[in-house]
Enzyme design. Structure first.
Site, PDB file in Angstrom:
ATOM      1  CD  GLU A   1      -2.828   0.332   2.586  1.00  0.00           C
ATOM      2  OE1 GLU A   1      -3.790  -0.436   2.490  1.00  0.00           O
ATOM      3  OE2 GLU A   1      -2.417   0.772   3.675  1.00  0.00           O
TER       4      GLU A   1
ATOM      5  NE  ARG B   1       6.524  15.070   3.614  1.00  0.00           N
ATOM      6  CZ  ARG B   1       7.769  14.695   3.734  1.00  0.00           C
ATOM      7  NH1 ARG B   1       8.714  15.330   3.090  1.00  0.00           N
ATOM      8  NH2 ARG B   1       8.085  13.670   4.488  1.00  0.00           N
TER       9      ARG B   1
ATOM     10  CB  CYS C   1       4.178  36.026   8.379  1.00  0.00           C
ATOM     11  SG  CYS C   1       3.818  37.198   7.088  1.00  0.00           S
ATOM     12  CD  GLU C   2       4.474  29.922  11.049  1.00  0.00           C
ATOM     13  OE1 GLU C   2       5.277  29.125  11.574  1.00  0.00           O
ATOM     14  OE2 GLU C   2       3.262  29.740  11.004  1.00  0.00           O
TER      15      GLU C   2
ATOM     16  CE1 TYR D   1       0.900  11.115   2.865  1.00  0.00           C
ATOM     17  CE2 TYR D   1       3.065  10.411   2.143  1.00  0.00           C
ATOM     18  CZ  TYR D   1       1.797  10.107   2.603  1.00  0.00           C
ATOM     19  OH  TYR D   1       1.432   8.801   2.780  1.00  0.00           O
TER      20      TYR D   1
HETATM   21  N1  LLP Z   1      -1.209   2.837   4.450  1.00  0.00           N
HETATM   22  C1  LLP Z   1      -1.608   3.423   5.577  1.00  0.00           C
HETATM   23  C2  LLP Z   1      -2.598   2.748   6.418  1.00  0.00           C
HETATM   24  C3  LLP Z   1      -1.087   4.679   5.933  1.00  0.00           C
HETATM   25  O1  LLP Z   1      -1.485   5.245   7.070  1.00  0.00           O
HETATM   26  C4  LLP Z   1      -0.148   5.310   5.097  1.00  0.00           C
HETATM   27  C5  LLP Z   1       0.398   6.615   5.457  1.00  0.00           C
HETATM   28  C6  LLP Z   1       0.236   4.653   3.924  1.00  0.00           C
HETATM   29  C7  LLP Z   1      -0.315   3.411   3.624  1.00  0.00           C
HETATM   30  C8  LLP Z   1       1.211   5.231   2.946  1.00  0.00           C
HETATM   31  O2  LLP Z   1       2.452   5.520   3.471  1.00  0.00           O
HETATM   32  P1  LLP Z   1       3.609   5.993   2.463  1.00  0.00           P
HETATM   33  O3  LLP Z   1       3.907   4.820   1.573  1.00  0.00           O
HETATM   34  O4  LLP Z   1       3.076   7.141   1.664  1.00  0.00           O
HETATM   35  O5  LLP Z   1       4.746   6.425   3.298  1.00  0.00           O
HETATM   36  N2  LLP Z   1       2.344  13.334   6.069  1.00  0.00           N
HETATM   37  C9  LLP Z   1       3.469  12.432   6.280  1.00  0.00           C
HETATM   38  C10 LLP Z   1       3.116  11.010   5.965  1.00  0.00           C
HETATM   39  C11 LLP Z   1       1.965  10.472   6.767  1.00  0.00           C
HETATM   40  C12 LLP Z   1       1.617   9.088   6.307  1.00  0.00           C
HETATM   41  C13 LLP Z   1       0.322   8.621   6.863  1.00  0.00           C
HETATM   42  N3  LLP Z   1      -0.033   7.305   6.465  1.00  0.00           N
HETATM   43  C14 LLP Z   1       4.656  12.909   5.434  1.00  0.00           C
HETATM   44  O6  LLP Z   1       4.506  13.901   4.736  1.00  0.00           O
HETATM   45  O7  LLP Z   1       5.728  12.332   5.521  1.00  0.00           O
END
Ligand code: LLP
Length: 445
Positions: free
Chosen positions: A300, A339, A370-371, A399
């Site tokens: 996933e 990020r 402004c940060e 993201y």
């Molecule tokens: N499956 C589930 C249940 C998840 O919660 C997530 C990510 C993924 C798959 C996918 O993960 P990936 O392969 O994209 O790393 N905002 C953060 C990332 C939060 C991820 C949340 N869940 C960032 O910008 O690094």
């Protein structure tokens, strides 16, 4: 730091071309200078060739797994109609978190059988949409499951009801930023083994189609080792469910989370082959040991499918020097990329024109907001860069747009799809009218 050393952070199609106006970066056969002139900055680009290469890599490793495998794109990394549509055309499943992402999937006509729904606190609206539109719902907790039992009971006979998987909490997270860890014992996500047992009993009692188990230990990790004990825990659970209920999972998903390189210090790119092979081998050995049938392996990924395909393009609006820093002040920053401020992510960057120029020394690339935390790139060796030049930030496909905001009245950037020398606008830039589209004025006094 030559551009060559950063090249592997950029989309696979990146090249330096000279079409009579000096050497400059091109992606998907499109010159970035021309795209910025036409569509303005900040501008986000997605390279189709890089997306296709990422899907192929996952597919290739999964093809070697004896029980077969599926890729599910975690839409939370970034979703729009074009991405949803393209993933569906590749036969990639789509993980939707809630009614909003399900709406995108529906308008993009994503095949129902490939829609999978996640969420830790799904609302009634989320669950109703999921029941209408999804092939699979990953159940996080017993409260959610009880509501699904009610929805199934109320469904007209003959109406398809999604398959259910249970999200199991393995009690062990991967090594990543604390905000992205999900597998640890006290995590808000998923259910422990004894809760999962109750959930299975409930599903069987009510005749729900329970077909799989899921776990996810966190996001953006480079070391697959912690997946080993989690697979063991989940297969122990599977064996006990078989013994107690005669039920075994036909599908098993270790979630997503494989990392990518954001900065040259992160290179080489973490190998997807290493990650998927690790999971596959753990599953094969673990199932054999317990005499369990080998489940279909679902992975996933979000980030590792889309991050490298994305590039953010900014224009330098001002340059200045302070006591010890050279600042390049850009026309975008934390509103389109939170990020670095949120997770301390170290990004890289390159000038678009003549990217092979020798470095002048370190630069700090900051946004207009402004940060003081609005710094996109810190302490990066860069050539001398003039005001009005374009800067490309690689590894921007995951993201960033998904977490973007209208902070300081920023308009969300346009997003282009680059394929075979042509660009397509897949998301237009927000307008000033968009900024107040939901507002109402006060009643007259
Ligand atoms: N499956 C589930 C249940 C998840 O919660 C997530 C990510 C993924 C798959 C996918 O993960 P990936 O392969 O994209 O790393 N905002 C953060 C990332 C939060 C991820 C949340 N869940 C960032 O910008 O690094």
């Amino acid at each position: 730091m030559s551009f060559q050393e950063r090249r592997a952070l950029f989309p696979v199609s990146v090249e330096i071309v000279d079409r009579g106006n000096g050497p400059g970066l091109a992606i998907g056969g499109c010159e970035l200078t021309a795209l910025a002139a036409e569509y303005g900055t900040p501008l986000y680009l997605y390279d189709q060739a890089t997306l296709a290469a990422a899907v192929d890599t996952y597919r290739h490793v999964l093809d070697a797994y004896p029980a077969g495998g599926e890729i599910t794109y975690a839409g939370k990394a970034g979703l729009n109609l074009a991405l949803a549509q393209w993933m569906d055309r590749q036969g990639v499943w789509l993980d939707c978190t809630g009614v909003g992402e399900l709406h995108v999937a529906q308008v993009a006509s994503v095949d129902r059988s490939r829609v999978l729904v996640h969420g830790v606190a799904k609302t009634d609206a989320d669950l109703q949409a999921a029941v209408r539109q999804a092939g699979t719902i990953v159940v996080d907790n017993l409260d959610e499951l009880r509501r699904l039992v009610d929805l199934a009971a109320a469904a007209p006979p003959g109406q398809p009801f999604p398959d259910l998987w249970l999200r199991v909490l393995p009690g062990l997270a991967v090594d990543t930023h604390a905000f992205r860890q999900t597998g640890q014992e006290d995590s808000k996500f998923g259910m422990d083994a004894s809760t999962a047992r109750q959930a299975v009993a409930l599903c069987l009692r009510h005749g729900l189609s329970l077909t799989g188990l899921h776990f996810h230990q966190g996001s953006h990790f480079h070391d697959p080792t912690p997946i080993g004990p989690a697979v063991e825990m989940v297969l122990d659970l599977a064996a006990s469910l078989r013994d107690e209920f005669g039920w075994t999972p036909a599908h098993l998903s270790p979630g997503g989370g494989w990392g990518v390189a954001y900065h040259e210090d992160d290179l080489p790119q973490p190998a997807v082959e290493e990650y998927v092979t690790f999971v596959a081998e753990a599953l094969i050995a673990g199932c054999e040991k317990r005499g369990l049938p080998l489940p279909v392996l679902h992975v996933e990924p979000g980030r590792s499918l889309v991050a490298r395909a994305g590039v953010a393009l900014y224009r330098v609006r001002a340059a200045k020097r302070t006591l010890s820093r050279r600042w390049l002040l850009l026309d975008g920053g934390m509103a389109d990329n939170i990020r670095p401020a949120l997770y301390g992510t170290r990004y890289s960057a390159s000038p678009v024109a003549n990217p092979q120029r020798p470095d002048e020394g370190p630069a700090w690339l900051a946004g207009p907001y402004c940060e003081s935390g609005d710094i996109l790139v810190e302490n990066l060796p860069m050539p001398a860069v003039e005001t009005d030049e374009l800067i490309a930030v690689p590894a921007s496909g995951a993201y960033q747009i998904a977490m973007s905001s209208n902070y300081n009245g920023a308009l969300k950037p346009a997003v282009l799809w680059l394929e075979a020398g042509r660009e397509h606008v897949i998301q237009r830039r927000q307008t000033l009218a968009d900024l107040i589209a939901r507002d109402e004025v006060l009643p007259t006094e």
